[in-house]
Design a protein around this motif. Structure first.
Motif, PDB file in Angstrom:
ATOM      1  N   TYR A  27       5.314 -30.159 151.168  1.00  0.00           N
ATOM      2  CA  TYR A  27       5.953 -31.256 150.454  1.00  0.00           C
ATOM      3  C   TYR A  27       5.034 -32.027 149.510  1.00  0.00           C
ATOM      4  O   TYR A  27       5.501 -32.693 148.599  1.00  0.00           O
ATOM      5  N   LEU A  28       3.724 -31.930 149.740  1.00  0.00           N
ATOM      6  CA  LEU A  28       2.818 -32.736 148.926  1.00  0.00           C
ATOM      7  C   LEU A  28       1.410 -32.156 148.929  1.00  0.00           C
ATOM      8  O   LEU A  28       1.065 -31.310 149.747  1.00  0.00           O
ATOM      9  N   GLU A  49      -5.050 -25.817 142.726  1.00  0.00           N
ATOM     10  CA  GLU A  49      -6.103 -25.158 141.945  1.00  0.00           C
ATOM     11  C   GLU A  49      -6.806 -26.137 141.008  1.00  0.00           C
ATOM     12  O   GLU A  49      -8.028 -26.143 140.892  1.00  0.00           O
ATOM     13  N   ARG A  50      -6.030 -26.999 140.346  1.00  0.00           N
ATOM     14  CA  ARG A  50      -6.610 -27.948 139.400  1.00  0.00           C
ATOM     15  C   ARG A  50      -7.489 -28.978 140.098  1.00  0.00           C
ATOM     16  O   ARG A  50      -8.546 -29.377 139.588  1.00  0.00           O
ATOM     17  N   LEU A  51      -7.062 -29.447 141.283  1.00  0.00           N
ATOM     18  CA  LEU A  51      -7.742 -30.557 141.950  1.00  0.00           C
ATOM     19  C   LEU A  51      -8.968 -30.137 142.754  1.00  0.00           C
ATOM     20  O   LEU A  51      -9.749 -30.987 143.183  1.00  0.00           O
ATOM     21  N   ALA A  52      -9.144 -28.838 142.931  1.00  0.00           N
ATOM     22  CA  ALA A  52     -10.225 -28.351 143.799  1.00  0.00           C
ATOM     23  C   ALA A  52     -11.602 -28.831 143.361  1.00  0.00           C
ATOM     24  O   ALA A  52     -12.490 -29.043 144.194  1.00  0.00           O
ATOM     25  N   SER A  53     -11.786 -29.041 142.067  1.00  0.00           N
ATOM     26  CA  SER A  53     -13.108 -29.441 141.578  1.00  0.00           C
ATOM     27  C   SER A  53     -13.386 -30.924 141.774  1.00  0.00           C
ATOM     28  O   SER A  53     -14.516 -31.378 141.576  1.00  0.00           O
ATOM     29  N   PHE A  54     -12.374 -31.684 142.177  1.00  0.00           N
ATOM     30  CA  PHE A  54     -12.554 -33.128 142.309  1.00  0.00           C
ATOM     31  C   PHE A  54     -12.935 -33.564 143.721  1.00  0.00           C
ATOM     32  O   PHE A  54     -13.588 -34.591 143.902  1.00  0.00           O
ATOM     33  N   GLY A  55     -12.500 -32.840 144.725  1.00  0.00           N
ATOM     34  CA  GLY A  55     -12.780 -33.258 146.093  1.00  0.00           C
ATOM     35  C   GLY A  55     -11.982 -32.433 147.081  1.00  0.00           C
ATOM     36  O   GLY A  55     -11.385 -31.405 146.735  1.00  0.00           O
ATOM     37  N   GLU A  56     -11.969 -32.884 148.313  1.00  0.00           N
ATOM     38  CA  GLU A  56     -11.265 -32.168 149.376  1.00  0.00           C
ATOM     39  C   GLU A  56      -9.758 -32.239 149.150  1.00  0.00           C
ATOM     40  O   GLU A  56      -9.179 -33.317 149.037  1.00  0.00           O
ATOM     41  N   SER A  89       3.450 -27.324 139.428  1.00  0.00           N
ATOM     42  CA  SER A  89       3.856 -27.032 140.793  1.00  0.00           C
ATOM     43  C   SER A  89       2.737 -27.454 141.736  1.00  0.00           C
ATOM     44  O   SER A  89       1.595 -27.690 141.325  1.00  0.00           O
ATOM     45  N   LEU A  90       3.042 -27.552 143.016  1.00  0.00           N
ATOM     46  CA  LEU A  90       2.015 -27.923 143.994  1.00  0.00           C
ATOM     47  C   LEU A  90       0.900 -26.886 144.034  1.00  0.00           C
ATOM     48  O   LEU A  90      -0.272 -27.228 144.196  1.00  0.00           O
ATOM     49  N   ASP A  91       1.246 -25.604 143.889  1.00  0.00           N
ATOM     50  CA  ASP A  91       0.214 -24.555 143.886  1.00  0.00           C
ATOM     51  C   ASP A  91      -0.747 -24.744 142.721  1.00  0.00           C
ATOM     52  O   ASP A  91      -1.966 -24.596 142.866  1.00  0.00           O
ATOM     53  N   ILE A 140      -5.398 -39.652 146.501  1.00  0.00           N
ATOM     54  CA  ILE A 140      -4.271 -39.477 145.587  1.00  0.00           C
ATOM     55  C   ILE A 140      -3.343 -38.430 146.177  1.00  0.00           C
ATOM     56  O   ILE A 140      -3.783 -37.332 146.543  1.00  0.00           O
ATOM     57  N   VAL A 141      -2.071 -38.772 146.272  1.00  0.00           N
ATOM     58  CA  VAL A 141      -1.062 -37.900 146.874  1.00  0.00           C
ATOM     59  C   VAL A 141      -0.011 -37.556 145.829  1.00  0.00           C
ATOM     60  O   VAL A 141       0.594 -38.450 145.220  1.00  0.00           O
ATOM     61  N   PHE A 142       0.206 -36.256 145.630  1.00  0.00           N
ATOM     62  CA  PHE A 142       1.180 -35.775 144.653  1.00  0.00           C
ATOM     63  C   PHE A 142       2.374 -35.189 145.413  1.00  0.00           C
ATOM     64  O   PHE A 142       2.213 -34.296 146.253  1.00  0.00           O
ATOM     65  N   PHE A 143       3.577 -35.661 145.092  1.00  0.00           N
ATOM     66  CA  PHE A 143       4.787 -35.172 145.733  1.00  0.00           C
ATOM     67  C   PHE A 143       5.454 -34.105 144.877  1.00  0.00           C
ATOM     68  O   PHE A 143       5.211 -34.004 143.675  1.00  0.00           O
ATOM     69  N   GLN A 144       6.323 -33.341 145.500  1.00  0.00           N
ATOM     70  CA  GLN A 144       6.962 -32.221 144.815  1.00  0.00           C
ATOM     71  C   GLN A 144       7.842 -32.669 143.653  1.00  0.00           C
ATOM     72  O   GLN A 144       8.020 -31.934 142.677  1.00  0.00           O
ATOM     73  N   ASP A 145       8.385 -33.885 143.728  1.00  0.00           N
ATOM     74  CA  ASP A 145       9.250 -34.375 142.656  1.00  0.00           C
ATOM     75  C   ASP A 145       8.472 -35.006 141.503  1.00  0.00           C
ATOM     76  O   ASP A 145       9.073 -35.546 140.572  1.00  0.00           O
ATOM     77  N   GLY A 146       7.125 -34.941 141.561  1.00  0.00           N
ATOM     78  CA  GLY A 146       6.305 -35.465 140.480  1.00  0.00           C
ATOM     79  C   GLY A 146       5.720 -36.838 140.751  1.00  0.00           C
ATOM     80  O   GLY A 146       4.793 -37.266 140.059  1.00  0.00           O
TER      81      GLY A 146
END
Length: 337
Positions: A298-299, A285-292, A279-281, A309-315
């Motif tokens: 929606y994304l 949490e996972r991406l916090a250690s990589f950068g801002e 999920s986006l939530d 890198i942009v992650f959308f809700q549909d994957g």
């Protein structure tokens, strides 16, 4: 030269007859990172007749801490890992036929490499490729040895087509997915332990000592002094799409694979996984250690190195800053595992 393998031949389960078998075998190593280089070096020193190494990446400075075949010069020159590995391995044992293949591992690219292969070693960094290996080896009746490590932990399992549960079976029965080296790091001893398990199983297969094959999934945590073996024999499923009574080998089909395309004029690669993994939530949490990290309903987006890198809700995922599909996939797997 006659004494080269003398200590190995003194080991009774191998002996002179086993050494002769080893010298006639062909091993495919998929991935030339930490596990790949360690396995490849041990097998070349053991006198395996032929080793084929496939990898899509090049040597970087961060590799040198654990990827034992590479030098500072390799990193400075940015040599493809497969080429740098062959260069070093040829110096270790010039009698071994070493084939270096620089390309992305897909169902299409791996299939031709399986000709005359006796064992496949998993040294990959993501489950898309592992599931393709799983289906290909089931289809062509080739044993393979799974291995993974992260942080101070690791695991390994030997898969024998028609006999043991396959990786698809295990995904529903054992906790074999998790963090990545880019999120949790990895220490070199964890690599060496996994590789030791893998290489040992490969040698058993090459000398045809099937009674000695370890039937369990082994896991460990070196830092916390933990070691487990898990009996997974009951995980095998008759209706498994990869190894069951009527296999369809789904991960060789296009619809089951991660799709990629370069977006015209945007210096961007779109990656469409076969399903949204988080999920986006969870991504925030996972991406916090990589950068801002930024998000809206929606994304989620993150700045990683020189890429956005942009992650959308549909994957779907956009990797901005490159039009190189292999590079984009490498970044994607670093972030999501």
């Amino acid at each position: 030269m006659k004494e080269r393998y003398s200590r190995q031949q003194l080991f009774k389960p191998i002996g002179t007859s086993g050494q002769a078998k080893i010298s006639e075998r062909h091993v495919l190593v998929v991935g030339a990172g930490a596990l790949g280089t360690s396995n490849a070096e041990s097998l070349v020193r053991a006198g395996v007749g032929k080793i084929t190494i496939i990898d899509r990446d090049y040597v970087e400075w961060s590799n040198l801490q654990r990827q034992q075949l590479y030098s500072e010069q390799d990193a400075s020159e940015g040599l493809p890992k497969a080429i740098a590995a062959k260069k070093r391995l040829t110096q270790v044992n010039s009698s071994v036929d070493i084939q270096a293949v620089v390309m992305d591992a897909t169902s299409e690219s791996l299939a031709p490499l399986l000709k005359d292969v006796d064992v496949v070693v998993d040294a990959t960094d993501n489950f898309d490729i592992r599931l393709i290996i799983n289906d290909l080896t089931q289809k062509h009746n080739i044993p393979w040895v799974y291995g993974s490590c992260v942080s101070s932990t690791g695991m390994s399992y030997t898969i024998l087509p028609q006999k043991t549960p396959c990786l698809q079976c295990l995904l529903n029965a054992a906790p074999i997915a998790g963090a990545t080296c880019d999120t949790a790091g990895v220490i070199s001893p964890a690599v060496q332990v996994v590789a030791a398990y893998q290489t040992t199983e490969v040698l058993k297969l090459l000398v045809e000592d099937y009674q000695a094959i370890r039937p369990s999934l082994v896991t460990f945590d070196l830092w916390n002094n933990q070691h487990y073996t898990m009996n997974v024999e009951k995980a095998k499923k008759e209706n498994c799409p990869s190894c069951g009574v009527a296999p369809t080998y789904p991960h060789l089909s296009y619809e089951y694979q991660t799709k990629t395309e370069v977006l015209c004029g945007r210096d961007t690669v779109q990656i469409r996984p076969k399903h949204a993994t988080e999920s986006l939530d969870e991504l925030v949490e996972r991406l916090a250690s990589f950068g801002e990290v930024k998000r809206n309903p929606y994304l989620v987006s993150v700045i990683y190195e020189s890429y956005r890198i942009v992650f959308f809700q549909d994957g779907r995922t956009f990797v901005h800053g490159t039009n190189n599909i292999e590079k984009a996939k490498s970044i994607y797997y670093r972030l999501v595992g």
